[in-house]
Write a protein that holds these residues in place. Structure first.
Motif, short mmCIF file in Angstrom:
data_model
loop_
_atom_site.label_atom_id
_atom_site.label_comp_id
_atom_site.label_asym_id
_atom_site.label_seq_id
_atom_site.Cartn_x
_atom_site.Cartn_y
_atom_site.Cartn_z
N ALA A 1 12.30 9.92 -12.84
CA ALA A 1 11.34 9.24 -11.98
C ALA A 1 11.93 7.95 -11.42
O ALA A 1 11.79 7.65 -10.23
CB ALA A 1 10.06 8.94 -12.76
N ALA A 2 12.61 7.19 -12.27
CA ALA A 2 13.21 5.93 -11.82
C ALA A 2 14.33 6.15 -10.81
O ALA A 2 14.60 5.30 -9.96
CB ALA A 2 13.73 5.15 -13.03
N ALA A 3 15.00 7.31 -10.91
CA ALA A 3 16.16 7.59 -10.06
C ALA A 3 15.80 8.21 -8.72
O ALA A 3 16.68 8.40 -7.88
CB ALA A 3 17.13 8.51 -10.79
N ALA B 1 18.26 8.81 -5.49
CA ALA B 1 18.60 10.19 -5.15
C ALA B 1 18.26 10.50 -3.69
O ALA B 1 19.03 11.17 -3.00
CB ALA B 1 17.86 11.15 -6.08
N VAL B 2 17.13 10.01 -3.22
CA VAL B 2 16.74 10.23 -1.82
C VAL B 2 17.72 9.52 -0.89
O VAL B 2 18.15 10.08 0.12
CB VAL B 2 15.30 9.73 -1.57
CG1 VAL B 2 14.96 9.80 -0.07
CG2 VAL B 2 14.30 10.57 -2.36
N PHE C 1 15.08 8.11 3.45
CA PHE C 1 14.85 6.94 2.59
C PHE C 1 14.28 5.79 3.39
O PHE C 1 13.28 5.17 3.00
CB PHE C 1 16.16 6.52 1.91
CG PHE C 1 16.02 5.27 1.09
CD1 PHE C 1 15.61 5.34 -0.23
CD2 PHE C 1 16.31 4.02 1.64
CE1 PHE C 1 15.48 4.18 -0.99
CE2 PHE C 1 16.18 2.86 0.88
CZ PHE C 1 15.77 2.94 -0.44
N TRP C 2 14.90 5.46 4.54
CA TRP C 2 14.42 4.35 5.35
C TRP C 2 13.11 4.68 6.03
O TRP C 2 12.27 3.78 6.23
CB TRP C 2 15.48 3.95 6.38
CG TRP C 2 16.71 3.39 5.75
CD1 TRP C 2 17.98 3.93 5.76
CD2 TRP C 2 16.80 2.19 4.98
NE1 TRP C 2 18.84 3.14 5.05
CE2 TRP C 2 18.16 2.06 4.57
CE3 TRP C 2 15.89 1.21 4.61
CZ2 TRP C 2 18.60 1.00 3.78
CZ3 TRP C 2 16.32 0.14 3.82
CH2 TRP C 2 17.66 0.04 3.44
N ALA C 3 12.88 5.94 6.35
CA ALA C 3 11.59 6.34 6.94
C ALA C 3 10.45 6.14 5.96
O ALA C 3 9.31 5.89 6.35
CB ALA C 3 11.65 7.80 7.39
#
Length: 202
Positions: A157-159, A163-164, A172-174
């Motif tokens: 969950a933290a990763a 990962a994205v 990720f930026w979206a």
């Protein structure tokens, strides 16, 4: 029309819950920005979400202030251990091949122990506010191994953001606003569901 804006209607309760979720997520992100207080923010977020009847900004800030000194020390030890591990990787990578192969096993084992213990360290600090830093590290290591599937779920969950970003930077930026206003609390809820009872027992 007045009925729609009645605070007791399901719609208004849902909107209120969404607002509280976003405010708590944003506050956790802001409190983690100085980097040295990232561990304190994680601990306060977990502690707040593990007590649903008291969940909210007031409880988060109270926990953040109460545990600041101890969790900063814990976070600095995590960073120091990570730095030593990175130095070990750098040294081993420059050794002769015959010596390097067995040493990689030791480096991997130490890195795995740090990763597992670090995953439950700050939630455990929230669950045991009187425990010393040394006791928390010891409990975190043993507990993370004892409930390994749950620890791996917390780690996964933290990763998710990393990962994205690694797999789809544009996505990720979206999702930038989601990482700030949604993801911290969602991750915290996953952590509470994954290991809440076990951490209290630890």
């Amino acid at each position: 029309m007045k009925h729609v804006f009645n605070p007791d209607t399901p719609l208004m309760r849902a909107l209120s819950a969404l607002f509280d979720w976003g405010a708590l997520s944003l506050t956790a992100v802001v409190c983690a920005l100085p980097l040295v207080t990232a561990g304190t923010a994680l601990s306060a977020l977990y502690g707040t979400l593990s007590q649903p009847e008291a969940a909210g900004l007031v409880d988060f800030l109270r926990r953040f202030r109460r545990d600041l000194r101890r969790t900063v020390v814990l976070w600095l030890t995590v960073l120091a251990a990570g730095g030593v591990l990175a130095l070990d990787v750098w040294i081993v990578a420059r050794m002769p091949a015959g010596v390097r192969i067995p040493l990689w096993g030791g480096v991997f084992f130490l890195g795995l122990c740090l990763l597992l213990a670090g995953t439950v360290l700050f939630p455990l600090a929230a669950s045991a506010p009187e425990a010393s830093c040394k006791a928390l590290w010891r409990r975190a290591l043993f507990l993370s191994i004892a409930v390994l599937p749950r620890t791996l779920l917390m780690l996964a969950a933290a990763a998710v953001p990393a990962a994205v970003y690694a797999g789809a930077p544009r996505l990720f930026w979206a999702l930038g606003l989601a990482w700030v206003f949604v993801w911290p609390v969602l991750m915290g809820k996953i952590w509470v569901r994954a290991a809440g009872a076990y951490l209290k027992m630890g």
